[in-house]
Design a protein around this motif. Structure first.
Motif, PDB file in Angstrom:
ATOM      1  N   ILE A  60      -7.387  22.815   4.971  1.00  0.00           N
ATOM      2  CA  ILE A  60      -7.555  21.562   4.241  1.00  0.00           C
ATOM      3  C   ILE A  60      -7.710  21.838   2.750  1.00  0.00           C
ATOM      4  CG2 ILE A  60      -8.976  19.489   4.002  1.00  0.00           C
ATOM      5  CD1 ILE A  60      -9.989  20.103   6.898  1.00  0.00           C
ATOM      6  N   ALA A  61      -8.510  22.839   2.430  1.00  0.00           N
ATOM      7  CA  ALA A  61      -8.769  23.188   1.031  1.00  0.00           C
ATOM      8  C   ALA A  61      -9.289  24.614   0.978  1.00  0.00           C
ATOM      9  CB  ALA A  61      -9.776  22.223   0.410  1.00  0.00           C
ATOM     10  N   LYS A  62      -9.294  25.172  -0.239  1.00  0.00           N
ATOM     11  CA  LYS A  62      -9.755  26.556  -0.414  1.00  0.00           C
ATOM     12  C   LYS A  62     -10.478  26.684  -1.746  1.00  0.00           C
ATOM     13  CE  LYS A  62      -6.578  29.754  -1.015  1.00  0.00           C
ATOM     14  NZ  LYS A  62      -5.485  30.697  -0.679  1.00  0.00           N
ATOM     15  N   GLN A  63     -11.596  27.376  -1.727  1.00  0.00           N
ATOM     16  CA  GLN A  63     -12.373  27.635  -2.936  1.00  0.00           C
ATOM     17  C   GLN A  63     -12.513  29.142  -3.102  1.00  0.00           C
ATOM     18  OE1 GLN A  63     -13.792  25.933  -5.510  1.00  0.00           O
ATOM     19  NE2 GLN A  63     -14.509  27.909  -6.265  1.00  0.00           N
ATOM     20  N   VAL A  64     -12.047  29.653  -4.238  1.00  0.00           N
ATOM     21  CA  VAL A  64     -12.099  31.090  -4.494  1.00  0.00           C
ATOM     22  C   VAL A  64     -13.145  31.377  -5.563  1.00  0.00           C
ATOM     23  CG1 VAL A  64     -10.799  33.131  -5.197  1.00  0.00           C
ATOM     24  CG2 VAL A  64      -9.653  31.299  -3.925  1.00  0.00           C
ATOM     25  N   GLY A  65     -14.022  32.335  -5.274  1.00  0.00           N
ATOM     26  CA  GLY A  65     -15.014  32.755  -6.251  1.00  0.00           C
ATOM     27  C   GLY A  65     -16.342  32.023  -6.112  1.00  0.00           C
ATOM     28  N   PHE A  66     -17.344  32.561  -6.793  1.00  0.00           N
ATOM     29  CA  PHE A  66     -18.681  31.958  -6.757  1.00  0.00           C
ATOM     30  C   PHE A  66     -18.648  30.569  -7.384  1.00  0.00           C
ATOM     31  CE2 PHE A  66     -22.667  30.895  -8.824  1.00  0.00           C
ATOM     32  CZ  PHE A  66     -23.572  31.048  -7.789  1.00  0.00           C
ATOM     33  N   ILE A  67     -19.444  29.669  -6.810  1.00  0.00           N
ATOM     34  CA  ILE A  67     -19.523  28.316  -7.344  1.00  0.00           C
ATOM     35  C   ILE A  67     -20.944  27.794  -7.139  1.00  0.00           C
ATOM     36  CG2 ILE A  67     -18.713  27.296  -5.169  1.00  0.00           C
ATOM     37  CD1 ILE A  67     -17.281  25.153  -6.881  1.00  0.00           C
ATOM     38  N   TYR A  68     -21.480  27.113  -8.153  1.00  0.00           N
ATOM     39  CA  TYR A  68     -22.842  26.586  -8.073  1.00  0.00           C
ATOM     40  C   TYR A  68     -22.883  25.343  -7.184  1.00  0.00           C
ATOM     41  CZ  TYR A  68     -24.247  29.710 -11.858  1.00  0.00           C
ATOM     42  OH  TYR A  68     -24.524  30.822 -12.612  1.00  0.00           O
ATOM     43  N   PRO A  69     -24.066  25.034  -6.635  1.00  0.00           N
ATOM     44  CA  PRO A  69     -24.188  23.891  -5.720  1.00  0.00           C
ATOM     45  C   PRO A  69     -23.661  22.576  -6.289  1.00  0.00           C
ATOM     46  CG  PRO A  69     -26.184  25.203  -5.666  1.00  0.00           C
ATOM     47  CD  PRO A  69     -25.332  25.778  -6.751  1.00  0.00           C
ATOM     48  N   ASN A  70     -23.985  22.277  -7.544  1.00  0.00           N
ATOM     49  CA  ASN A  70     -23.549  21.004  -8.132  1.00  0.00           C
ATOM     50  C   ASN A  70     -22.031  20.898  -8.233  1.00  0.00           C
ATOM     51  OD1 ASN A  70     -26.136  20.046  -8.391  1.00  0.00           O
ATOM     52  ND2 ASN A  70     -26.354  20.627 -10.545  1.00  0.00           N
ATOM     53  N   ASP A  71     -21.373  22.041  -8.358  1.00  0.00           N
ATOM     54  CA  ASP A  71     -19.912  22.046  -8.419  1.00  0.00           C
ATOM     55  C   ASP A  71     -19.294  22.121  -7.026  1.00  0.00           C
ATOM     56  OD1 ASP A  71     -19.875  22.031 -11.248  1.00  0.00           O
ATOM     57  OD2 ASP A  71     -20.249  24.193 -11.272  1.00  0.00           O
ATOM     58  N   PHE A  72     -20.029  22.723  -6.103  1.00  0.00           N
ATOM     59  CA  PHE A  72     -19.486  22.921  -4.762  1.00  0.00           C
ATOM     60  C   PHE A  72     -19.523  21.639  -3.932  1.00  0.00           C
ATOM     61  CE2 PHE A  72     -19.899  25.168  -0.454  1.00  0.00           C
ATOM     62  CZ  PHE A  72     -18.525  25.340  -0.356  1.00  0.00           C
ATOM     63  N   ALA A  73     -20.525  20.813  -4.150  1.00  0.00           N
ATOM     64  CA  ALA A  73     -20.646  19.574  -3.371  1.00  0.00           C
ATOM     65  C   ALA A  73     -19.393  18.703  -3.486  1.00  0.00           C
ATOM     66  CB  ALA A  73     -21.890  18.802  -3.798  1.00  0.00           C
ATOM     67  N   PRO A  74     -18.860  18.471  -4.696  1.00  0.00           N
ATOM     68  CA  PRO A  74     -17.628  17.674  -4.788  1.00  0.00           C
ATOM     69  C   PRO A  74     -16.435  18.324  -4.095  1.00  0.00           C
ATOM     70  CG  PRO A  74     -18.698  17.817  -6.934  1.00  0.00           C
ATOM     71  CD  PRO A  74     -19.396  18.783  -6.033  1.00  0.00           C
ATOM     72  N   VAL A  75     -16.413  19.657  -4.047  1.00  0.00           N
ATOM     73  CA  VAL A  75     -15.330  20.358  -3.355  1.00  0.00           C
ATOM     74  C   VAL A  75     -15.371  20.027  -1.864  1.00  0.00           C
ATOM     75  CG1 VAL A  75     -14.431  22.631  -2.702  1.00  0.00           C
ATOM     76  CG2 VAL A  75     -15.236  22.232  -5.037  1.00  0.00           C
ATOM     77  N   ILE A  76     -16.571  20.051  -1.299  1.00  0.00           N
ATOM     78  CA  ILE A  76     -16.728  19.719   0.123  1.00  0.00           C
ATOM     79  C   ILE A  76     -16.346  18.264   0.369  1.00  0.00           C
ATOM     80  CG2 ILE A  76     -18.338  19.583   2.056  1.00  0.00           C
ATOM     81  CD1 ILE A  76     -20.017  21.734   0.727  1.00  0.00           C
ATOM     82  N   GLU A  77     -16.813  17.383  -0.499  1.00  0.00           N
ATOM     83  CA  GLU A  77     -16.523  15.954  -0.337  1.00  0.00           C
ATOM     84  C   GLU A  77     -15.021  15.680  -0.416  1.00  0.00           C
ATOM     85  OE1 GLU A  77     -18.972  14.553  -3.466  1.00  0.00           O
ATOM     86  OE2 GLU A  77     -20.760  14.305  -2.205  1.00  0.00           O
ATOM     87  N   THR A  78     -14.353  16.371  -1.333  1.00  0.00           N
ATOM     88  CA  THR A  78     -12.902  16.199  -1.464  1.00  0.00           C
ATOM     89  C   THR A  78     -12.179  16.684  -0.209  1.00  0.00           C
ATOM     90  OG1 THR A  78     -12.994  16.418  -3.867  1.00  0.00           O
ATOM     91  CG2 THR A  78     -10.877  16.832  -2.824  1.00  0.00           C
ATOM     92  N   ALA A  79     -12.644  17.798   0.349  1.00  0.00           N
ATOM     93  CA  ALA A  79     -12.041  18.317   1.584  1.00  0.00           C
ATOM     94  C   ALA A  79     -12.200  17.313   2.722  1.00  0.00           C
ATOM     95  CB  ALA A  79     -12.682  19.650   1.956  1.00  0.00           C
ATOM     96  N   LEU A  80     -13.363  16.715   2.817  1.00  0.00           N
ATOM     97  CA  LEU A  80     -13.602  15.709   3.857  1.00  0.00           C
ATOM     98  C   LEU A  80     -12.709  14.487   3.652  1.00  0.00           C
ATOM     99  CD1 LEU A  80     -17.500  15.943   3.980  1.00  0.00           C
ATOM    100  CD2 LEU A  80     -15.940  16.562   5.842  1.00  0.00           C
ATOM    101  N   GLU A  81     -12.557  14.075   2.402  1.00  0.00           N
ATOM    102  CA  GLU A  81     -11.704  12.920   2.094  1.00  0.00           C
ATOM    103  C   GLU A  81     -10.244  13.212   2.425  1.00  0.00           C
ATOM    104  OE1 GLU A  81     -12.523  12.225  -1.995  1.00  0.00           O
ATOM    105  OE2 GLU A  81     -14.546  11.438  -1.627  1.00  0.00           O
ATOM    106  N   LYS A  82      -9.794  14.426   2.106  1.00  0.00           N
ATOM    107  CA  LYS A  82      -8.410  14.806   2.408  1.00  0.00           C
ATOM    108  C   LYS A  82      -8.151  14.790   3.909  1.00  0.00           C
ATOM    109  CE  LYS A  82      -6.267  18.170   0.379  1.00  0.00           C
ATOM    110  NZ  LYS A  82      -5.945  19.514  -0.168  1.00  0.00           N
TER     111      LYS A  82
END
Length: 240
Positions: free
Chosen positions: A58-80
């Protein structure tokens, strides 16, 4: 990320909608780990892959990411994923819709699910021979790129498979070049056709395709990439 990101309350709550699996690609006792790295095209660590229940990416995240930035990534994956589920439901009601079939096929290709994309690709091609949806050349290109990606991986382990993938990649690239010469997909098709010939070791064909592209393209980026690739191919050809 274990210490900082995955311990964040918001991330913990969002992650409940997934089944977390940790993969160690260096674990030689589990070859499926290596297959996961290959399938999801992991090139750096850490890499987080959001996968569907059938293994689609569905999506891929490469590299370290802080919680505040990671939450929208998860939400976008769920929306997709939700949007794709809804798209499949629409297609069930109108199974011959060329645009929906093309969109679903492209999504499956994006999710690294080639086999699942094929029946939808076939329907899209059958029901839209004149490219009224505007999606057909891109669908051919994405199929071709997917097949071309498999060529190199299969050349050592299964030469016959590599040949099959190569022929299919060339077919789809050639279809774009010959059948849709005015589409925006033509120049990328010609570039990647040259790359595919090079991967297969057919350097003369690669050089001919890239030189032709450099001569006619009006896209500065494609021309620059083609010139760089042409030099690499010529170097490879001279060393063989």
């Amino acid at each position: 990320m274990d210490a900082e990101t995955f311990t964040d309350d918001r991330i913990i709550e969002l992650a409940k909608k997934f089944i977390p699996i940790k993969v160690n690609p260096e674990d030689q006792e589990h070859p499926e780990n290596i297959e996961a790295v290959r399938r999801y095209q992991v090139t750096g660590f850490p890499t987080i892959v959001f996968a569907s229940s059938d293994g689609g990416m569905i999506a891929k995240q490469v590299g370290f990411i802080y919680p505040n930035d990671f939450a929208p990534v998860i939400e976008t994956a769920l929306e997709k994923e939700q949007a794709f589920v809804e798209q499949l439901a629409k297609l069930e009601k109108t199974p011959d819709d060329a645009k929906l079939n093309a969109q679903v096929a492209l999504t499956y290709l994006e999710r690294t699910q080639l086999e699942k994309s094929l029946p939808f690709s076939k329907k899209a091609f059958e029901h839209d021979p004149k490219n009224k949806t505007g999606l057909i050349p891109n669908l051919h290109n994405q199929l071709a790129v997917t097949y071309a990606t498999e060529v190199e991986a299969a050349m050592v382990r299964a030469p016959e498979e590599a040949e099959m993938y190569f022929e299919k990649a060339v077919f789809h690239f050639r279809t774009v070049i010959d059948k849709y010469p005015k589409s925006d997909a033509k120049d990328p098709a010609q570039y990647y056709l040259g790359v595919t010939y090079a991967i297969k070791g057919e350097f003369d064909d690669a050089i001919a395709v890239l030189e032709k592209l450099i001569h006619h393209t009006s896209d500065a980026n494609i021309k620059q990439n083609a010139e760089a690739m042409l030099e690499r191919v010529k170097d490879l050809a001279s060393s063989h």
